[in-house]
Design a protein around this motif. Structure first.
Motif, mmCIF file in Angstrom:
data_model
loop_
_atom_site.group_PDB
_atom_site.id
_atom_site.type_symbol
_atom_site.label_atom_id
_atom_site.label_comp_id
_atom_site.label_asym_id
_atom_site.label_seq_id
_atom_site.Cartn_x
_atom_site.Cartn_y
_atom_site.Cartn_z
ATOM 1 N N GLY A 207 -68.540 20.951 42.276
ATOM 2 C CA GLY A 207 -69.179 20.407 43.475
ATOM 3 C C GLY A 207 -70.684 20.465 43.366
ATOM 4 N N CYS A 208 -71.229 21.653 43.075
ATOM 5 C CA CYS A 208 -72.681 21.821 42.942
ATOM 6 C C CYS A 208 -73.128 21.885 41.493
ATOM 7 C CB CYS A 208 -73.140 23.070 43.692
ATOM 8 S SG CYS A 208 -72.378 24.602 43.085
ATOM 9 N N ARG A 209 -72.158 21.864 40.560
ATOM 10 C CA ARG A 209 -72.424 21.872 39.115
ATOM 11 C C ARG A 209 -73.065 23.174 38.640
ATOM 12 N NH1 ARG A 209 -69.116 18.305 37.597
ATOM 13 N NH2 ARG A 209 -70.173 18.310 35.557
ATOM 14 N N LEU A 210 -72.919 24.252 39.419
ATOM 15 C CA LEU A 210 -73.492 25.540 39.028
ATOM 16 C C LEU A 210 -72.390 26.455 38.498
ATOM 17 C CD1 LEU A 210 -75.978 26.210 41.984
ATOM 18 C CD2 LEU A 210 -76.503 25.382 39.672
ATOM 19 N N GLU A 211 -72.751 27.264 37.516
ATOM 20 C CA GLU A 211 -71.801 28.218 36.944
ATOM 21 C C GLU A 211 -71.742 29.454 37.832
ATOM 22 O OE1 GLU A 211 -70.925 30.417 32.650
ATOM 23 O OE2 GLU A 211 -72.449 28.837 32.846
ATOM 24 N N LEU A 212 -70.531 29.943 38.028
ATOM 25 C CA LEU A 212 -70.373 31.134 38.856
ATOM 26 C C LEU A 212 -70.998 32.342 38.163
ATOM 27 C CD1 LEU A 212 -68.317 29.234 40.264
ATOM 28 C CD2 LEU A 212 -66.808 31.225 40.515
ATOM 29 N N SER A 213 -71.613 33.169 38.970
ATOM 30 C CA SER A 213 -72.158 34.414 38.424
ATOM 31 C C SER A 213 -71.003 35.329 38.037
ATOM 32 C CB SER A 213 -73.042 35.097 39.470
ATOM 33 O OG SER A 213 -72.253 35.510 40.579
ATOM 34 N N GLY A 214 -71.330 36.402 37.303
ATOM 35 C CA GLY A 214 -70.281 37.328 36.881
ATOM 36 C C GLY A 214 -69.527 37.910 38.051
ATOM 37 N N GLY A 215 -70.274 38.268 39.130
ATOM 38 C CA GLY A 215 -69.614 38.841 40.304
ATOM 39 C C GLY A 215 -68.727 37.846 41.009
ATOM 40 N N ASP A 216 -69.204 36.581 41.147
ATOM 41 C CA ASP A 216 -68.397 35.555 41.820
ATOM 42 C C ASP A 216 -67.153 35.220 41.011
ATOM 43 O OD1 ASP A 216 -70.095 35.347 43.962
ATOM 44 O OD2 ASP A 216 -71.251 33.679 43.121
ATOM 45 N N ARG A 217 -67.314 35.189 39.690
ATOM 46 C CA ARG A 217 -66.158 34.897 38.851
ATOM 47 C C ARG A 217 -65.110 36.000 38.977
ATOM 48 N NH1 ARG A 217 -66.149 32.569 32.766
ATOM 49 N NH2 ARG A 217 -67.810 31.347 33.708
ATOM 50 N N ALA A 218 -65.571 37.227 39.031
ATOM 51 C CA ALA A 218 -64.640 38.352 39.189
ATOM 52 C C ALA A 218 -63.947 38.277 40.544
ATOM 53 C CB ALA A 218 -65.395 39.672 39.033
ATOM 54 N N ARG A 219 -64.713 37.885 41.574
ATOM 55 C CA ARG A 219 -64.132 37.785 42.925
ATOM 56 C C ARG A 219 -63.043 36.721 42.945
ATOM 57 N NH1 ARG A 219 -65.113 34.086 46.703
ATOM 58 N NH2 ARG A 219 -66.966 33.314 45.600
ATOM 59 N N VAL A 220 -63.332 35.578 42.374
ATOM 60 C CA VAL A 220 -62.363 34.482 42.377
ATOM 61 C C VAL A 220 -61.143 34.854 41.541
ATOM 62 C CG1 VAL A 220 -61.977 32.095 41.684
ATOM 63 C CG2 VAL A 220 -64.128 32.736 42.786
ATOM 64 N N LYS A 221 -61.384 35.507 40.415
ATOM 65 C CA LYS A 221 -60.276 35.898 39.543
ATOM 66 C C LYS A 221 -59.358 36.896 40.235
ATOM 67 C CE LYS A 221 -59.313 37.642 34.885
ATOM 68 N NZ LYS A 221 -59.904 38.104 33.602
ATOM 69 N N ALA A 222 -59.956 37.776 41.052
ATOM 70 C CA ALA A 222 -59.162 38.807 41.730
ATOM 71 C C ALA A 222 -58.429 38.276 42.948
ATOM 72 C CB ALA A 222 -60.079 39.966 42.134
ATOM 73 N N ALA A 223 -58.832 37.100 43.437
ATOM 74 C CA ALA A 223 -58.207 36.553 44.640
ATOM 75 C C ALA A 223 -56.765 36.157 44.354
ATOM 76 C CB ALA A 223 -58.993 35.344 45.121
#
Length: 246
Positions: A207-223
């Motif tokens: 959507g925004c073409r930005l790469e998720l930060s390490g923390g955001d990626r971990a959050r999404v992975k844990a969801a």
């Protein structure tokens, strides 16, 4: 919010339809025929003003020619009357001499009027040629406008058919998805430039073409798989697939 993972993935199908509808709306507004017709309207307005001025010039000359013709006819009639009296040879010599003088004056006046009329007729011929040229150009421009209108109307009909096809596919798709999920999607889409849901591809929000930060990626992975997660940057719904790179 929670929603079945399959329902979340189908948001991408809904989004694809909405993007297509947005593109069709833009296509309708950006049809080249719109700009062409606007330009033709300005040109036709200018040419119509020229036509009016050219027609007025011809009409004015016609009016002046008619006036000169009436004046010349009056002079001819008066000269003929005087000539009849002169030919009769009756009356005092002084009166006959005056008639001869008046006939000479009338001859000069008739010649002046005929010369002026001839000059005006030449001017009218030039003015009529200019008017005819404008009328021909107007006819050509109007034909061009009609052709542009035909192309525009055909394009609009094609766009309308395509839109109806897309909407006919959107209605059952949206109706088959959870109401709260579609409501959230529509709300985000309205406030985010038409994009309410985006795929998470290799750790990047499409959507925004930005790469998720390490923390955001971990959050999404844990969801949980049925958690509706959103991009922290653009707040769009992140749809996870096998290509998410988590």
């Amino acid at each position: 919010m929670k929603a079945d993972p399959q329902a979340q993935r189908r948001l991408l199908d809904l989004q694809a339809i909405d993007i297509a509808l947005t593109q069709l709306a833009h296509k309708r507004k950006a049809l080249p025929e719109h700009a062409e017709l606007d330009k033709l309207a300005r040109e036709l307005s200018t040419m119509e003003d020229r036509r009016v001025r050219a027609q007025v010039a011809v009409d004015d000359l016609d009016r002046d020619i008619d006036r000169l013709e009436r004046d010349a006819e009056q002079v001819r009639a008066r000269k003929q009357k005087d000539q009849v009296r002169l030919d009769a040879g009756t009356g005092p010599a002084r009166e006959l001499e005056a008639l001869q003088h008046e006939i000479g004056t009338l001859n000069r006046r008739q010649s002046e009027l005929e010369d002026a009329e001839l000059e005006l007729m030449e001017q009218r011929e030039t003015a009529q040629a200019a008017l005819d040229e404008i009328l021909t150009a107007l006819q050509t421009r109007r034909a061009t406008r009609e052709e542009a209108e035909r192309r525009r109307d055909e394009a609009l009909v094609a766009i309308a058919k395509d839109e109806e096809f897309r909407r006919s596919g959107r209605r059952p798709l949206a109706a088959d998805l959870p109401v709260d999920l579609v409501t959230l999607y529509d709300k985000i889409r309205e406030s985010s430039g038409g994009i309410g849901a985006a795929m998470l591809r290799q750790g990047r929000c499409e959507g925004c073409r930005l790469e998720l930060s390490g923390g955001d990626r971990a959050r999404v992975k844990a969801a949980a798989a049925d958690d509706v997660v959103r991009c922290e940057e653009c707040r769009r719904i992140l749809v996870r697939t096998a290509e998410s790179g988590l």
